[in-house]
Write an enzyme that holds these catalytic residues in place. Structure first.
Site, PDB file in Angstrom:
ATOM      1  N   GLU A 169       0.827  -1.216   0.000  1.00 13.44           N
ATOM      2  CA  GLU A 169       0.000   0.000   0.000  1.00 13.44           C
ATOM      3  C   GLU A 169       0.860   1.264   0.000  1.00 13.44           C
ATOM      4  O   GLU A 169       1.920   1.310   0.605  1.00 13.44           O
ATOM      5  CB  GLU A 169      -0.883  -0.011   1.253  1.00 13.44           C
ATOM      6  CG  GLU A 169      -1.812   1.195   1.389  1.00 13.44           C
ATOM      7  CD  GLU A 169      -2.567   1.220   2.699  1.00 13.44           C
ATOM      8  OE1 GLU A 169      -3.582   1.927   2.778  1.00 13.44           O
ATOM      9  OE2 GLU A 169      -2.143   0.537   3.670  1.00 13.44           O
ATOM     10  N   LYS A 207      -9.519   3.173  -2.021  1.00  8.99           N
ATOM     11  CA  LYS A 207      -9.771   2.549  -0.719  1.00  8.99           C
ATOM     12  C   LYS A 207     -11.105   2.998  -0.145  1.00  8.99           C
ATOM     13  O   LYS A 207     -11.376   4.199  -0.028  1.00  8.99           O
ATOM     14  CB  LYS A 207      -8.627   2.904   0.226  1.00  8.99           C
ATOM     15  CG  LYS A 207      -8.636   2.178   1.560  1.00  8.99           C
ATOM     16  CD  LYS A 207      -7.381   2.547   2.333  1.00  8.99           C
ATOM     17  CE  LYS A 207      -7.263   1.798   3.644  1.00  8.99           C
ATOM     18  NZ  LYS A 207      -6.014   2.180   4.360  1.00  8.99           N
ATOM     19  N   CYS A 209      -5.693  -2.704   2.873  1.00 11.49           N
ATOM     20  CA  CYS A 209      -5.372  -2.571   4.288  1.00 11.49           C
ATOM     21  C   CYS A 209      -6.597  -2.584   5.219  1.00 11.49           C
ATOM     22  O   CYS A 209      -7.150  -3.639   5.502  1.00 11.49           O
ATOM     23  CB  CYS A 209      -4.530  -1.317   4.502  1.00 11.49           C
ATOM     24  SG  CYS A 209      -3.574  -1.332   6.054  1.00 11.49           S
TER      25      CYS A 209
END
Length: 264
Positions: free
Chosen positions: A41, A110, A144
């Site tokens: 990431e 995200k 994540c």
């Protein structure tokens, strides 16, 4: 398929250094027969959120050109982890995925922003799923903190994903959560989970790798060390169908029941 996980020591606020290191490491894994490469990431800038105006990749142009050329040159699929991007006037944590002919097949922002690392103060959240094909393999890509939302990963599995890619900058202080959650998501969704964490430090956190490849039964095929490294692991995706036949979780689901509870 031979999967390369690149557990990068991401340089804080130094995109040029990070692009150089990624290119060097991709060339190494290609020499070891990698067919698909997975990056961590925010590998272009790390969490230099206060400097995004100067550092974020505008419209992802640099990253897309860079990864597309590498994918085409080496004939490899690339799950490009994620990078900080600027789109219009807003900033995002964005994943780009390329097939081995250099074609962009997925762009994902995200969906869940992590307050403990101030993402919500600087970034905009994405609002769409991320399911794509790499050759004959249907896959999903999350980032994540998305890992902590099982309904979001299940939605990708229900949309057809047989493997879930999860790049991260997951701090050492909560690394036990990382390992347990990854294994749980593989088991409950009966799919492969391929997760790549970074190493090194930024001004606020230390990151100790522990990237993982987990099979649908929950068997851990590989765990990364605590320092920068890469691994090339052979993965047989046909195992997904075998597991789903033996325990028919998807056939035994009761969506109407779950929906009624959410409506209360």
């Amino acid at each position: 398929m031979k999967i390369a996980c690149i557990q990068l020591n991401v340089a804080f606020a130094d995109p040029d250094k990070n692009f150089h290191n990624v290119q060097m490491l991709i060339e190494k894994v290609v020499n070891e027969g990698a067919e698909l490469v997975v990056l961590p990431e925010m590998w272009n800038t790390a969490y230099a959120l206060k400097e995004l105006e100067q550092l974020a990749d505008f419209e992802g142009k640099r990253t897309k050109k860079f990864l597309s050329e590498l994918a085409r040159l080496h004939h490899i699929h690339i799950v490009g982890g994620s990078v900080s991007t600027k789109k219009g006037t807003n900033f995002y944590n964005t994943m780009y995925v390329f097939t081995n002919d250099g074609k962009l097949v997925a762009e994902y922002d995200k969906a869940h922003l992590f307050r403990l690392m101030d993402e919500h103060l600087y970034l905009q959240a994405g609002n769409k799923e991320n399911v794509f094909y790499l050759g004959s393999i249907q896959a999903g890509g999350l980032i994540c903190y998305d890992l902590r939302f099982p309904e979001w990963l299940r939605a990708h599995a229900l949309a057809g994903a047989k493997v879930l890619f999860i790049p991260a900058q997951w701090p050492e202080s909560r690394i036990d959560h990382w390992k347990i959650l990854l294994q749980a998501r593989a088991i409950e969704n009966q799919c492969f989970v391929i997760a790549v964490n970074r190493t090194g430090s930024d001004p606020n956190n230390h990151f100790n790798g522990q990237s993982m490849i987990i099979a649908p039964w929950g068997k851990i095929l590989w765990t990364g060390a605590e320092q920068e490294e890469y691994a090339v692991i052979d993965v047989d995706f046909s195992e997904v169908e075998e597991v789903r036949k033996r325990i028919p979780v998807y056939e035994d689901r009761r969506p109407a029941l779950y929906n009624s509870l959410f409506e209360k």
